[in-house]
Design a protein around this motif. Structure first.
Motif, PDB file in Angstrom:
ATOM      1  N   GLY A 195      49.545  56.035  20.205  1.00 57.60           N
ATOM      2  CA  GLY A 195      49.206  56.608  18.914  1.00 57.60           C
ATOM      3  C   GLY A 195      48.986  58.106  18.949  1.00 57.60           C
ATOM      4  N   THR A 196      48.897  58.687  20.141  1.00 58.73           N
ATOM      5  CA  THR A 196      48.710  60.129  20.260  1.00 58.73           C
ATOM      6  C   THR A 196      49.461  60.638  21.485  1.00 58.73           C
ATOM      7  N   ASP A 197      49.879  61.894  21.413  1.00 52.38           N
ATOM      8  CA  ASP A 197      50.551  62.517  22.555  1.00 52.38           C
ATOM      9  C   ASP A 197      49.548  63.185  23.489  1.00 52.38           C
ATOM     10  N   ALA A 198      48.283  63.157  23.127  1.00 52.23           N
ATOM     11  CA  ALA A 198      47.254  63.811  23.929  1.00 52.23           C
ATOM     12  C   ALA A 198      47.102  63.107  25.273  1.00 52.23           C
ATOM     13  N   ALA A 199      46.803  63.890  26.289  1.00 52.97           N
ATOM     14  CA  ALA A 199      46.512  63.372  27.624  1.00 52.97           C
ATOM     15  C   ALA A 199      45.340  64.176  28.173  1.00 52.97           C
ATOM     16  N   PHE A 200      44.564  63.552  29.021  1.00 61.44           N
ATOM     17  CA  PHE A 200      43.420  64.220  29.629  1.00 61.44           C
ATOM     18  C   PHE A 200      43.460  64.001  31.129  1.00 61.44           C
ATOM     19  N   CYS A 201      43.129  65.048  31.869  1.00 66.22           N
ATOM     20  CA  CYS A 201      43.081  64.981  33.325  1.00 66.22           C
ATOM     21  C   CYS A 201      41.613  64.909  33.733  1.00 66.22           C
ATOM     22  N   LEU A 202      41.267  63.863  34.459  1.00 69.07           N
ATOM     23  CA  LEU A 202      39.892  63.685  34.925  1.00 69.07           C
ATOM     24  C   LEU A 202      39.848  63.986  36.415  1.00 69.07           C
ATOM     25  N   SER A 203      39.026  64.926  36.785  1.00 71.79           N
ATOM     26  CA  SER A 203      38.809  65.259  38.193  1.00 71.79           C
ATOM     27  C   SER A 203      37.470  64.649  38.584  1.00 71.79           C
ATOM     28  N   VAL A 204      37.518  63.639  39.448  1.00 69.02           N
ATOM     29  CA  VAL A 204      36.318  62.886  39.809  1.00 69.02           C
ATOM     30  C   VAL A 204      35.917  63.248  41.235  1.00 69.02           C
ATOM     31  N   ASP A 205      34.717  63.793  41.393  1.00 71.67           N
ATOM     32  CA  ASP A 205      34.153  64.118  42.707  1.00 71.67           C
ATOM     33  C   ASP A 205      32.870  63.320  42.859  1.00 71.67           C
ATOM     34  N   ALA A 206      32.692  62.728  44.031  1.00 72.54           N
ATOM     35  CA  ALA A 206      31.498  61.925  44.261  1.00 72.54           C
ATOM     36  C   ALA A 206      31.034  62.090  45.703  1.00 72.54           C
ATOM     37  N   MET A 207      29.736  62.021  45.892  1.00 71.82           N
ATOM     38  CA  MET A 207      29.155  62.076  47.233  1.00 71.82           C
ATOM     39  C   MET A 207      28.470  60.741  47.492  1.00 71.82           C
ATOM     40  N   LYS A 208      29.014  60.003  48.448  1.00 75.22           N
ATOM     41  CA  LYS A 208      28.505  58.666  48.774  1.00 75.22           C
ATOM     42  C   LYS A 208      27.371  58.771  49.772  1.00 75.22           C
ATOM     43  N   ARG A 209      26.319  58.022  49.520  1.00 73.00           N
ATOM     44  CA  ARG A 209      25.223  57.913  50.479  1.00 73.00           C
ATOM     45  C   ARG A 209      25.679  57.047  51.640  1.00 73.00           C
ATOM     46  N   LYS A 210      25.212  57.339  52.802  1.00 70.29           N
ATOM     47  CA  LYS A 210      25.605  56.580  53.995  1.00 70.29           C
ATOM     48  C   LYS A 210      24.920  55.209  53.980  1.00 70.29           C
ATOM     49  N   ARG A 211      25.734  54.172  53.953  1.00 70.76           N
ATOM     50  CA  ARG A 211      25.289  52.766  54.017  1.00 70.76           C
ATOM     51  C   ARG A 211      24.232  52.398  52.971  1.00 70.76           C
ATOM     52  N   SER A 221      35.033  61.698  26.737  1.00 68.20           N
ATOM     53  CA  SER A 221      33.834  62.488  26.991  1.00 68.20           C
ATOM     54  C   SER A 221      32.597  61.597  27.148  1.00 68.20           C
ATOM     55  N   ALA A 222      32.422  60.655  26.244  1.00 67.03           N
ATOM     56  CA  ALA A 222      31.250  59.761  26.303  1.00 67.03           C
ATOM     57  C   ALA A 222      31.300  58.871  27.546  1.00 67.03           C
ATOM     58  N   ALA A 223      32.468  58.320  27.858  1.00 67.77           N
ATOM     59  CA  ALA A 223      32.587  57.422  29.007  1.00 67.77           C
ATOM     60  C   ALA A 223      32.356  58.167  30.317  1.00 67.77           C
ATOM     61  N   THR A 224      32.901  59.368  30.443  1.00 63.97           N
ATOM     62  CA  THR A 224      32.723  60.124  31.687  1.00 63.97           C
ATOM     63  C   THR A 224      31.274  60.584  31.852  1.00 63.97           C
ATOM     64  N   ASP A 225      30.626  60.962  30.764  1.00 67.10           N
ATOM     65  CA  ASP A 225      29.204  61.326  30.839  1.00 67.10           C
ATOM     66  C   ASP A 225      28.369  60.133  31.308  1.00 67.10           C
ATOM     67  N   GLU A 226      28.674  58.977  30.768  1.00 62.12           N
ATOM     68  CA  GLU A 226      27.933  57.761  31.130  1.00 62.12           C
ATOM     69  C   GLU A 226      28.148  57.400  32.597  1.00 62.12           C
ATOM     70  N   LEU A 227      29.392  57.427  33.048  1.00 58.44           N
ATOM     71  CA  LEU A 227      29.687  57.083  34.447  1.00 58.44           C
ATOM     72  C   LEU A 227      29.075  58.090  35.414  1.00 58.44           C
ATOM     73  N   ALA A 228      29.105  59.362  35.059  1.00 55.32           N
ATOM     74  CA  ALA A 228      28.532  60.393  35.933  1.00 55.32           C
ATOM     75  C   ALA A 228      27.011  60.250  36.019  1.00 55.32           C
ATOM     76  N   SER A 229      26.366  59.909  34.907  1.00 58.74           N
ATOM     77  CA  SER A 229      24.912  59.779  34.930  1.00 58.74           C
ATOM     78  C   SER A 229      24.459  58.531  35.690  1.00 58.74           C
ATOM     79  N   GLU A 230      25.256  57.463  35.643  1.00 62.10           N
ATOM     80  CA  GLU A 230      24.902  56.239  36.371  1.00 62.10           C
ATOM     81  C   GLU A 230      25.047  56.430  37.873  1.00 62.10           C
ATOM     82  N   ALA A 231      26.122  57.102  38.287  1.00 65.68           N
ATOM     83  CA  ALA A 231      26.433  57.335  39.697  1.00 65.68           C
ATOM     84  C   ALA A 231      26.462  56.034  40.507  1.00 65.68           C
ATOM     85  N   LEU A 232      26.956  54.964  39.905  1.00 63.94           N
ATOM     86  CA  LEU A 232      27.073  53.690  40.611  1.00 63.94           C
ATOM     87  C   LEU A 232      28.440  53.507  41.254  1.00 63.94           C
ATOM     88  N   PHE A 233      29.468  54.088  40.629  1.00 57.65           N
ATOM     89  CA  PHE A 233      30.831  53.897  41.095  1.00 57.65           C
ATOM     90  C   PHE A 233      31.455  55.237  41.427  1.00 57.65           C
TER      91      PHE A 233
END
Length: 177
Positions: free
Chosen positions: A142-158, A73-85
């Motif tokens: 260490g855990t049987d838990a798994a998470f599915c991440l759906s990543v959508d991004a809109m790239k700026r042209k050039r 949750s923390a990593a995805t929030d950080e990556l989404a807010s940066e919008a660098l990758f």
């Protein structure tokens, strides 16, 4: 009869070596010198122990379900807010970026963490701009838990960066495509 040499040296931390050299050594008759001798020995023994047991300082590879959930949750929030990758970047290594950020947020080593691409490899919109999307499954030792991440991004042209990156997190592995 007292030996004046020992009486004079009892208050000094360092004294000349009695082995015929002009080196200075810790004085065991001084409390500070004795403490330095003992701490030097303990430091050397501890160093030797760490040389033979390097895994003592290594972060654990074992995750709990709650640790993994919070780190994702923390990593995805950080990556989404940066919008660098985005998932279709030039190197197409978004899975490795996710893995590193999740491990960093969870204070665990990356060795026990697995991030796999669960969809087809996304196409890069680097030159033309546009949408990029991908699904990633996150698992950890260490855990049987798994998470599915759906990543959508809109790239700026050039241009650098993305207009937006959204990452939806669902419990459970992503469906196979």
């Amino acid at each position: 009869m007292s030996n004046s040499r020992y009486d004079d040296d009892s208050d000094r931390v360092f004294i000349r070596s009695k082995w015929g050299t002009s080196r200075y050594v810790y004085n065991p008759r001084n409390p500070v010198g004795l403490t330095l001798i003992i701490s030097s020995l303990l430091f050397a023994v501890g160093g030797m122990y760490l040389v033979h047991h390097p895994d003592l300082l290594k972060a654990s590879d074992r995750w709990s379900e709650s640790e993994l959930r919070e780190a994702v949750s923390a990593a995805t929030d950080e990556l989404a807010s940066e919008a660098l990758f985005g998932p279709g970047g030039v190197a197409s290594n978004y899975g490795e970026i996710l893995r590193a950020r999740i491990a960093e947020q969870g204070d665990h080593s990356e060795d026990g963490l697995t991030v796999t691409l669960a969809s087809e490899r996304p196409e890069s919109a680097l030159f033309d701009g546009g949408a990029e999307w991908a699904y990633y499954t996150v698992r950890a030792d260490g855990t049987d838990a798994a998470f599915c991440l759906s990543v959508d991004a809109m790239k700026r042209k050039r241009e650098m960066g993305y207009e937006f990156v959204t990452i939806d997190v669902d419990y459970g592995a992503c469906p196979a495509s």
